[in-house]
Design an enzyme around this catalytic site. Sequence first.
Site, PDB file in Angstrom:
ATOM      1  N   GLU A  50       0.866  -1.174   0.000  1.00  0.00           N
ATOM      2  CA  GLU A  50       0.000   0.000   0.000  1.00  0.00           C
ATOM      3  C   GLU A  50       0.899   1.219   0.000  1.00  0.00           C
ATOM      4  OE1 GLU A  50      -2.874   0.308   3.096  1.00  0.00           O
ATOM      5  OE2 GLU A  50      -3.805  -1.595   2.581  1.00  0.00           O
ATOM      6  N   GLU A  61      -6.014   9.657  10.140  1.00  0.00           N
ATOM      7  CA  GLU A  61      -4.658   9.233  10.442  1.00  0.00           C
ATOM      8  C   GLU A  61      -4.228   9.690  11.827  1.00  0.00           C
ATOM      9  OE1 GLU A  61      -4.032   6.773   7.955  1.00  0.00           O
ATOM     10  OE2 GLU A  61      -4.707   8.477   6.790  1.00  0.00           O
TER      11      GLU A  61
END
Lengths: 276, 413
Positions: A50, A61
Site C-alpha cells: 500500500e 490518520e
Amino acid sequence: MKSRIDARFAALKAEDRAAFVAYVMAGDPNRATALDILKGLPAAGADLIELGFPFSDPMAEGPPIQKAAQRALKDGMTLKGVLDLAAEFRQGDDTTPLILMGYLNPLVTWGFEAFAQAASASGIDGLIVVDCPPEEADPLADALDAADISLIRLATPTTDDRRLPVVLRRTSGFVYYVSVTGVTGAKEADAEAVRPAVARIRAASGLPVAVGFGIRTPERAGAIAQVADAAVVGSALVDEVAEALERNEDVTARVLSKVRSLAKAVRLARVPPLPA
Amino acid sequence: MNAPTHPQAPPATPNDFAAYPDANGRFGQFGGRYVAETLMPLVLDLEAAYLATKEDAAFQAELNGLLTHYVGRPSPLYFAERLTDHFGGAKIYFKREDLNHTGAHKINNCIGQILLARKMGKTRIIAETGAGQHGVATATVCARFGLPCVVYMGAVDVARQRPNVFRMNLLGAEVTPVTSGASTLKDAMNEALRDWVTNVEDTYYLIGSAAGPHPYPMMVRDFQAIMGREIREQILEAEGRLPDAVVACVGGGSNAIGTFHPFLNDEQVRIIGVEAAGDGMGTDRHAAAINGGRPGVLHGNKTYLLQDAEGQITEAHSISAGLDYPGIGPEHSWLHDVGRAQYLTCTDTEALDAFKLCAELEGIIPALESAHAIARLSDIARDVGKGGVVVMNLSGRGDKDVATVADHLGRTI
Ligand SMILES: Cc1ncc(COP(=O)(O)O)c(C=O)c1O
C-alpha cells in the site's frame, strides 16, 4: 488478464497463508529513500504494497502517518510524483500488487478519469480513498473501472449487516477491514474480535479480507494472519522512518528489517496443511 | 465520466431555495458526506434523529423555551442611526446577536444540537472552535445539561483568544490545544473528527458552523435560521417591508446562512456575504474560500477551498480567529455558483477600522468577525441608496477581541 491482486491472493491461498501488506508513504522521508524502500519491500516479505499518497489534512490518520505525510509534502512529493515512483518500481517488479491509499481532494484536483488512466499506466492495481464512502464514490468508481483499477472498500466495526451490502457494492480485489474504531496507529486490534467480522465480510463479498489499522507488532500480525487473508501494517513502519531519522540511522535498512520480522510472523502464523 | 469538479453546464437558478439540500445532502454539486466509513453510520443516524425532531412537539417546545429564557431571544433589530448618517446611504439595521447569552449567534445552534444529543442518548460532547465563541457556547450548554465536554482548539487560537479559553475552563470544559498544521480552526476540526472516529459509541460531535458532512450544514442552518425569521418579522414591523439587502460575515458560514436562508426566495432582497481577505486578496494570506479558492473536498463536504495546484489545503489567514478557515459551508458555494448571493471581501485593516468606527459611533464593540461585514456597509449602503434598508447580522460582541485589537494598535492593556 487476471489482476495482480487476484493472482497474488490466489497464490497465497494455495500456500494456505495470509498476505503481509506493507504500507509506506510515498516520498517519506524523500523520494530516493522511498524508492529504495519500495524496491526492497517484496524481497523483505511484503506480498502486497500500500503506497500512501500524502494529503495535508488526513482526518483518519494518527500522528505517525500525519507526520509521514508532512515529511513527504515538505520534500515536494505530489500525486504525479507518486505515480512516477510507482512506475519506477514496476520496471523491476511486475507481480507485487500496488495499491494507492489516501484522500479524495488530490484526485478531485487531477480529475478522476485522467488520474485513473495515468495510475493504470504506472502499474497501479488498486485504490483506497479514506474519505470517499460508497454513497459518494460512483464518479470515481466509473473512472477506475475504465482503467481496470480496483476500488478497495473499507468495512469497519460500525458496518452492520444492513450497511455491509452498500459498502461492498462495486468492490473488487479485496475488502479492507478497519479493525478498530479510531485513527491509524492508535488502538490495537483483537484477533478474536476480528474473527467473526472477517468471516461475515468474506461470506458477503466472496473476496479476501485484509485487516489493518491496529497492527504494530509481529505477535499481533501473526494472530491476525490466523483469522484474516491479509495483515496490513502502516504506522509501525512509518515510525521506523521517524526513528531512523531521529537517530541518524539508515532509514531503508530499518524499515526493511521491521518488514522482515512482521512478514516472518505472518508466514509462520498458520500450521501447514496436513497432506490429503 | 468527468470528475465532479467540472460541471457540465452552468447551474440554473432554482425556483425554491428552501428545497435544498437534496436527499444526499447536496446543494447542486456541493455538500455530501465525504467521511471515513467508520463515521458513515453515525452521520446517517444523526440525520434520521434530526429529521425526527421536526415533528417532535416536545423537542420544539423545549428548544423554544431555552431560546427565549436562556439565550434571550428574540434578539433586537437595532436601527444604527449614526452609522447610517455617517455612510449617508440606505438605513442600516443591526441584528443584535451580540446580546445573546455567551455573546454571539453560536449559542442558537448549540441549544438545538445539545437537545438532539440528549435525545440520541449521547453522553460525551466534542467540538472544534476558532475564536472560542463556539467552544464557549458548547461548554455552556454542556454545563447546563451536565454533559462532559472536550473542545479542540488550535494552539495559535488558544494564544490569541485567552479569555475564551478561561471561560470554557470555568464552564467545566476541557480545552485541548491542537498543534498539527497551522494550529488553527482547520486543524481543530481534523482533531475533532479523529476523536469522533475513535469514540463512536457515546460521543456527539457538535459542529459549530454550517459546514462538515451532511446533515450538519442543513441542521446548523436550520437552528440558525431563527435569526433570519426574526429579522423578517422585525423589519416588517419597523419598515413595513423587506430589506433591500441582508449582509453577514462568512467564516464557515453559520451566521450568514441563518440570516440569509429565510430571504433566499425573495428575489428583491440582495444577499451579501463578506469573506476575510487578511493581508489582501493579492497576497496568499487571506481566508476567502470563494473569492480565492476552488471547489474541492475537505471535512466531509465538497465546497470552495483554499488549496494549492496539487489539491493540498493551504493555510488561511485572518486577524479574526473565527474567520480563519480555508473552507466555507457548501450552501454558500452553491449560492455563489447559481448567482443568488454575492461574496465580498474585507482585509484585516478594514475590519480594524470598522471595529473602531462601530465602537465610536454606535457604542457597540463588535466581534472582529462581524467587523468584516460592517466594513462593507459603506459601499452597500451607498449602492442601495437613500430610502433603502440594509440589515446586517452583528454576529457577536468584541470583548474577546480587545487584546488582539490593542496589539494591532500597538497598545498594551
Ligand atoms: C461572532 C462570530 N461571528 C462569526 C463567526 C464565523 O462563523 P460563521 O461563519 O459560522 O458564522 C464566528 C466564529 O467563531 C464568531 O464568533
